[in-house]
Design an enzyme around this catalytic site. Sequence first.
Site, mmCIF file in Angstrom:
data_model
loop_
_atom_site.group_PDB
_atom_site.id
_atom_site.type_symbol
_atom_site.label_atom_id
_atom_site.label_comp_id
_atom_site.label_asym_id
_atom_site.label_seq_id
_atom_site.Cartn_x
_atom_site.Cartn_y
_atom_site.Cartn_z
ATOM 1 N N ASN A 20 -8.277 -4.133 -2.914
ATOM 2 C CA ASN A 20 -7.751 -5.084 -1.936
ATOM 3 C C ASN A 20 -6.608 -4.432 -1.159
ATOM 4 O OD1 ASN A 20 -5.101 -5.750 -3.236
ATOM 5 N ND2 ASN A 20 -6.477 -6.416 -4.888
ATOM 6 N N ARG A 21 -6.053 -5.151 -0.213
ATOM 7 C CA ARG A 21 -5.108 -4.559 0.747
ATOM 8 C C ARG A 21 -3.666 -4.502 0.262
ATOM 9 N NH1 ARG A 21 -7.594 -3.919 5.561
ATOM 10 N NH2 ARG A 21 -9.377 -5.284 5.985
#
Length: 211
Positions: A20-21
């Site tokens: 994820n970011r």
Amino acid sequence: VLVTAGPTWEAIDPVRYIANRSSGKQGFAIAAAAAALGARVTLVAGPVALKTPVGVARIDVESAREMADAVRRAMPADVAVMVAAVADWRPKEYRAEKIKKRGDAPPALMLTENPDILTNVATAQRRPELVIGFAAETENMLEHARAKRKRKGADWIVANDVSGNVMGGDENRVTIISGDGIETLEEMPKAAVAMALMERVAASLRAEAAE
Ligand code: C5P
């Protein structure tokens, strides 16, 4: 003070993973602030390209399960701040060989649930006095954060709206939800958010100690 930060990587095969970011910036800033205020800090970090804050003991992990193990080993702690964006799911099956592209049907990815580290910490036998979770939301932030606080057994939830560029960015605007109420801070650099939060943690511990 025990802090988790960063994303987790969930391996699909030797070369691919789900991620994820999360940049880890807010969690690292919290570890730095806690250390600057004099706490002994253990930082369990997912894969991020950030320098270890001064005075912080860092344990690097990759997957959610590794993070859960490292957190268990790092306990007991007086305060736990779970900032990591832990992957909710991992591939059900890890393929020891790189999955080959063959035919025209792409492989189906079956997922299974990861351990919830925050819930584990909040329900541990030697539970930290203060357990703080984060809630990264893109909609109905307060409502979801309040529900999360109850569901996960956290004392405080720090809610932030990640629909903008909070993830990876240097600024954050957070709302702290405790049993006593709700406080929304101004938008400010993540280091300032971290210091504001850790000052409130210190004040809360002092108040507990005085009782
Ligand atoms: O449910 P959600 O993932 O949005 O909850 C976020 C909070 O829970 C964060 O504090 C995060 O670090 C923690 N969490 C965790 N383990 C998971 C999922 C979330 O510790 N598997």
